[in-house]
Design a protein around this motif. Structure first.
Motif, PDB file in Angstrom:
ATOM      1  N   THR A  71       0.739  -1.188  -0.022  1.00  0.00           N
ATOM      2  CA  THR A  71      -0.042  -0.133   0.149  1.00  0.00           C
ATOM      3  C   THR A  71       0.847   1.342   0.029  1.00  0.00           C
ATOM      4  O   THR A  71       0.556   2.199  -0.704  1.00  0.00           O
ATOM      5  CB  THR A  71      -1.037  -0.101   1.226  1.00  0.00           C
ATOM      6  N   ILE A  72       2.114   1.236   0.718  1.00  0.00           N
ATOM      7  CA  ILE A  72       2.781   2.253   0.765  1.00  0.00           C
ATOM      8  C   ILE A  72       3.588   2.709  -0.871  1.00  0.00           C
ATOM      9  O   ILE A  72       3.950   3.758  -0.949  1.00  0.00           O
ATOM     10  CB  ILE A  72       4.000   2.114   1.804  1.00  0.00           C
ATOM     11  N   LEU A  73       3.442   1.578  -1.528  1.00  0.00           N
ATOM     12  CA  LEU A  73       3.779   1.766  -2.807  1.00  0.00           C
ATOM     13  C   LEU A  73       2.836   1.993  -4.112  1.00  0.00           C
ATOM     14  O   LEU A  73       3.077   1.430  -5.048  1.00  0.00           O
ATOM     15  CB  LEU A  73       4.700   0.441  -3.226  1.00  0.00           C
ATOM     16  N   TYR A  74       1.769   2.544  -3.593  1.00  0.00           N
ATOM     17  CA  TYR A  74       0.453   2.628  -4.398  1.00  0.00           C
ATOM     18  C   TYR A  74       0.645   2.921  -5.651  1.00  0.00           C
ATOM     19  O   TYR A  74       0.463   1.772  -6.726  1.00  0.00           O
ATOM     20  CB  TYR A  74      -0.361   3.355  -3.839  1.00  0.00           C
ATOM     21  N   GLU A  75       1.505   3.882  -5.941  1.00  0.00           N
ATOM     22  CA  GLU A  75       1.678   4.314  -7.362  1.00  0.00           C
ATOM     23  C   GLU A  75       2.716   3.269  -8.236  1.00  0.00           C
ATOM     24  O   GLU A  75       2.232   3.192  -9.643  1.00  0.00           O
ATOM     25  CB  GLU A  75       2.098   5.652  -7.470  1.00  0.00           C
ATOM     26  N   TYR A  76       3.559   2.947  -7.792  1.00  0.00           N
ATOM     27  CA  TYR A  76       4.510   1.845  -8.619  1.00  0.00           C
ATOM     28  C   TYR A  76       3.457   0.511  -8.637  1.00  0.00           C
ATOM     29  O   TYR A  76       3.556   0.253  -9.881  1.00  0.00           O
ATOM     30  CB  TYR A  76       5.655   1.746  -7.334  1.00  0.00           C
ATOM     31  N   ALA A  77       2.668   0.022  -7.806  1.00  0.00           N
ATOM     32  CA  ALA A  77       1.880  -0.961  -7.942  1.00  0.00           C
ATOM     33  C   ALA A  77       0.768  -0.629  -9.219  1.00  0.00           C
ATOM     34  O   ALA A  77       0.694  -1.672 -10.080  1.00  0.00           O
ATOM     35  CB  ALA A  77       1.376  -1.576  -6.819  1.00  0.00           C
ATOM     36  N   LEU A  78       0.068   0.290  -9.038  1.00  0.00           N
ATOM     37  CA  LEU A  78      -0.753   0.752  -9.955  1.00  0.00           C
ATOM     38  C   LEU A  78      -0.265   0.881 -11.352  1.00  0.00           C
ATOM     39  O   LEU A  78      -0.993   0.231 -12.323  1.00  0.00           O
ATOM     40  CB  LEU A  78      -1.549   2.262  -9.424  1.00  0.00           C
ATOM     41  N   ASP A  79       1.018   1.633 -11.648  1.00  0.00           N
ATOM     42  CA  ASP A  79       1.324   1.604 -12.816  1.00  0.00           C
ATOM     43  C   ASP A  79       1.687   0.336 -13.473  1.00  0.00           C
ATOM     44  O   ASP A  79       1.665  -0.027 -14.601  1.00  0.00           O
ATOM     45  CB  ASP A  79       2.429   2.640 -12.959  1.00  0.00           C
TER      46      ASP A  79
END
Ligand code: SF4
Ligand SMILES: [Zn+2]
Length: 345
Positions: free
Chosen positions: A145-153
């Motif tokens: 969850t703390i890596l939200y934008e990395y995971a999303l992309d």
């Protein structure tokens, strides 16, 4: 390659409020949040860990553990430094707590940026999984969850390439983060570490209620959910507490698999004893008694208690021994006609 975060609000005097997890850190300019990977630069929040795994490996899906999701197949697995929890028993503490330990050691010299090398941007992860024919990508090892934008992309690109997407999570996510990622997330294993809020506060530096809410919401959003409880002798192994965990899972959906796994001494709990197999077998009985269809022991070899049986006719459907998996002729439905919940292809 720092990516501006999507989950934050700008406040007065160039402060920001991160909305990725229930800590909702208020972060002044030049500082980072409690997880150490999200930093305020000039009044904007950036994800420093974008593209920068500290660990990258190809694991069996059973290792996550996910037992009802592409059994016997593999997953490209990554984690970065940092975490929004600080569990005393963490088995990946060398990466999850690296930022906090370095901050204490280096004091004023500490610069978060030095810890992140952006060697694996989302495009490279998706391309590697596609060319190596790895059917899934998992954010695991530390809290995704703390890596939200990395995971999303990464997950958006994975979908384009027909690659499944996975989180292995402590569940301490804001409802905004759960809503945002669920559309792109195929499966999650959430740790439900205890049913005692005091345990979450003292031992994990988190809280129980947001974890319960996140599990419910992931399930409602159609993400395939499995739950894991690391059973620690003398901490969360009472019949009453295990029963409350099982009842909670049952209240969300009795078809959610529950993994009760053995604790091995580590980090700040290095002097404690491992969980005896009989405690896990008792926990398994508690899970079935609460109404759950699938309960598995983990971190001990016990083929019978690691295997999948039809909840209706009790036929053995998937035989496991550690990471050895035998599917027999099973492909999602038992010969008695019972559909087994999960993602099988
Ligand atoms: S994700 Fe990190 S910065 Fe954001 S609220 Fe949670 S601990 Fe704080
Ligand atoms: Zn059956």
């Amino acid at each position: 390659m720092y990516r501006e975060a999507e989950l934050y609000e700008a406040l007065e005097e160039k402060s920001v409020k991160c909305t990725a997890c229930p800590h909702y850190c208020i972060i002044r300019e030049g500082l980072s949040g409690a997880c150490g990977v999200r930093k305020n630069k000039g009044g904007k929040l950036y994800l420093l860990a974008y593209g920068a795994p500290a660990t990258l490996a190809v694991d069996p899906l059973e290792k996550k553990p996910l037992f009802h999701f592409l059994p016997g197949q593999h997953v490209l697995s990554l984690g970065t430094l940092g975490c929004n929890f600080g569990c005393d028993f963490c088995q990946n503490w060398d990466i999850s707590q690296a930022m906090k330990l370095a901050r204490v050691e280096k004091k004023k010299e500490f610069k978060e940026e030095e810890f992140f090398q952006p060697t694996w941007p989302p495009e490279k992860l998706a391309e590697y999984a596609a060319t190596q024919r790895i059917p899934a990508i998992a954010f695991t090892y530390n809290e995704p969850t703390i890596l939200y934008e990395y995971a999303l992309d990464t997950f958006k690109l994975a979908r384009k390439n027909n690659i499944k997407t996975i989180y292995v999570s402590n569940g301490f996510a804001s409802l905004e983060a759960v809503e945002g990622i669920s559309k792109w997330l195929d499966a999650i294993n959430v740790d439900l570490k205890s049913f005692n809020d005091a345990f979450y506060r003292k031992v994990c530096k988190g809280r129980l209620k947001p974890v319960l809410e996140a599990i419910r919401l992931y399930h409602e959003k159609g993400v395939w959910v499995e739950v894991t409880t690391l059973v620690i002798p003398g901490q969360n192994d009472s019949q009453e507490e295990l029963g409350r965990i099982a009842e909670f899972i049952d209240s969300v959906n009795p078809q959610i698999p529950w993994h009760v796994t053995a604790f091995h001494p580590d980090y700040k709990m290095a002097s404690r004893t491992s969980t005896p197999a009989k405690t896990l077998l008792k926990a398994r009985d508690i899970g079935f008694a609460a109404g759950l269809d699938y309960v598995y022991v983990g971190n001990v070899l016990h083929s019978e208690a690691e295997s999948t049986y039809c909840p209706s006719c009790k036929k053995l459907l998937i035989e496991r021994r550690g990471f050895f998996v035998s599917l027999k002729d099973f492909s999602g439905t038992c010969s008695c006609g019972e559909k087994i919940a999960g993602v099988w292809s």
